[in-house]
Every structure is written in C-alpha cells, then in structure tokens.
Design a protein around this motif. Structure first.
Motif, PDB file in Angstrom:
ATOM      1  N   GLU A  37      -9.568  44.810 -34.735  1.00  0.00           N
ATOM      2  CA  GLU A  37     -10.205  43.527 -34.443  1.00  0.00           C
ATOM      3  C   GLU A  37      -9.190  42.407 -34.600  1.00  0.00           C
ATOM      4  N   TRP A  39      -9.509  38.220 -34.377  1.00  0.00           N
ATOM      5  CA  TRP A  39     -10.377  37.067 -34.158  1.00  0.00           C
ATOM      6  C   TRP A  39      -9.585  35.827 -33.762  1.00  0.00           C
ATOM      7  N   LYS A  51     -19.244  38.355 -34.183  1.00  0.00           N
ATOM      8  CA  LYS A  51     -18.954  39.604 -34.880  1.00  0.00           C
ATOM      9  C   LYS A  51     -19.741  39.636 -36.178  1.00  0.00           C
TER      10      LYS A  51
END
Length: 229
Positions: A37, A39, A51
């Motif tokens: 991930e 961001w 999320k």
C-alpha cells in the motif's frame, strides 16, 4: 522562491536546488510503501479512495470479540499522481490568479512536479521552475501556489496524524490492559514473600516460647517432687 524574488539574484542557481528538492519529494512519495500500500503515490488513473485499517480489538463481558476499523481517505493524502497528475497535491494544476488578492479573473495555472514528463494540462499549466527570464510577478504567483500546496499538505498530515494517534492510543490501552491482567494473575498465584517471611518468624517465635514453657514446667515439677523426698 522567496530568495529568487531578491533583485540581482541568479535564478538559475536557485532552480538547481528546486530541482533537487522536487526529486527528493518524488523519492519520498514513491518509497512510502508498506504491505503493498502507498497512500502518498498513486499510479492509477482513478482516485485511491478510502482505505480501512484495524484500530481496535474489543472483547465484551460475554467473551465475544469484535474488530474496530478506521477509515482513511487516501485521496486527500496523495502527493504524486503518476498516471493522472490531477490526483496529486504536488502534480495537479493550481490557479495562482485565484490565490492573488488582486485577481484578474484569468487563470494562471502552475504545477510543482511533472510526474510523467509531460505538462499536466497541455498548453494551460506552467511548471514551477526558474529561468533567467522569470519575472517577479511570476515568482509571486509561484510562491502563492507553493503556499497553497503547503496548506493542503498540512491538512493531509493532520488527518494521518489523527489516525496514527488513534492507533497509538489503542496500542497503549492494550499494553496497560495486559499489565493489569498480569498483575491480577500475579496476586492470585504469587506469594507475598515479605508477608510469608514475617509469618514464618512469628511461628518460629511461638515454637521457641512453647519449648521454653515446657522446660520451665518440667523444672518446676522436679522442684515440687524434691520437697516430698
């Protein structure tokens, strides 16, 4: 950029530093990955959206377990939009004229970082970069745009900070709960050595007194018997 506003300064030298700062921002954004991930960097064409992360583990009085999740809008935290540059705070177009108190009503768009090597919006946006021909008015516009970017990044950082604080509070709560459980179990199974030692000494003293009492009683009986002899 503020230094570039000074008269007689060599703007090309300042631009070299700006270029390296931009490269550092890109490096930080691309490296901010964890468990697949990221961001801060979005390489897709659509917004990254919301999320969810685990924020709490709860057990009620009946022993039933539930999980609390925290929703994070990562669209507002995206710094670099690789494919769609309008998604990133550092790559999207920002109208400097709209930030000017003496607005002219004509859009003057700037972007800080060119992620894909082409202008964000062809023919309408200008990169925040300095040349010998950059005018003071253009530098003023660049400063306004960068100040707007800083404000948006501060808002994004505060949102992430609030989530981080919530997770940290839950972590501290769980740690304190574990300490309380360990302490409670310890009271049930561990002996208080000071108390037990004092009790043992009291029993030993009572035993010694009992022996001395028997000894005195025996000696007194012998004295009485000697009177009858």
């Amino acid at each position: 950029l503020v230094a570039a506003r000074e008269p007689g300064v060599d703007k090309t030298k300042i631009d070299k530093e700006l270029t390296e700062l931009k490269n550092q921002l890109v490096s930080i954004s691309e490296s901010a990955s964890f468990s697949g991930e990221n961001w801060l960097n979005n390489d897709g064409a659509a917004a990254s959206g919301t999320k969810e992360i685990v924020g709490g583990f709860n057990r009620d009085s009946a022993g039933l377990v539930s999980i609390t999740t925290l929703a994070v809008n990562t669209t507002s935290t995206t710094l670099i939009g690789t494919t769609n540059e309008s998604l990133g705070l550092l790559t999207k177009d920002i109208d400097a004229d709209a930030l000017n108190p003496d607005t002219t009503g004509t859009a003057v768009n700037y972007y800080l970082i060119d992620a894909d090597g082409t202008a964000t919006t062809a023919g309408s946006a200008t990169a925040i970069a300095l040349t010998t021909g950059t005018t003071d008015a253009q530098v003023d516009d660049m400063i306004r745009v960068v100040d707007s970017i800083l404000t948006q990044m501060t808002d994004a950082a505060s949102n992430l900070g609030a989530v981080q604080k919530r997770v940290s509070m839950q972590e501290d709560f769980v740690a304190n709960l574990m300490d309380s459980i360990d302490s409670g179990i310890g009271r049930l199974v561990d002996a208080d050595m000071n108390e037990e030692s004092t009790r043992l000494k009291a029993l030993q003293t009572q035993q010694q007194l009992g022996i001395q009492s028997l000894s005195i009683a025996n000696s007194n009986s012998e004295n009485i018997l000697s009177l009858f002899r």
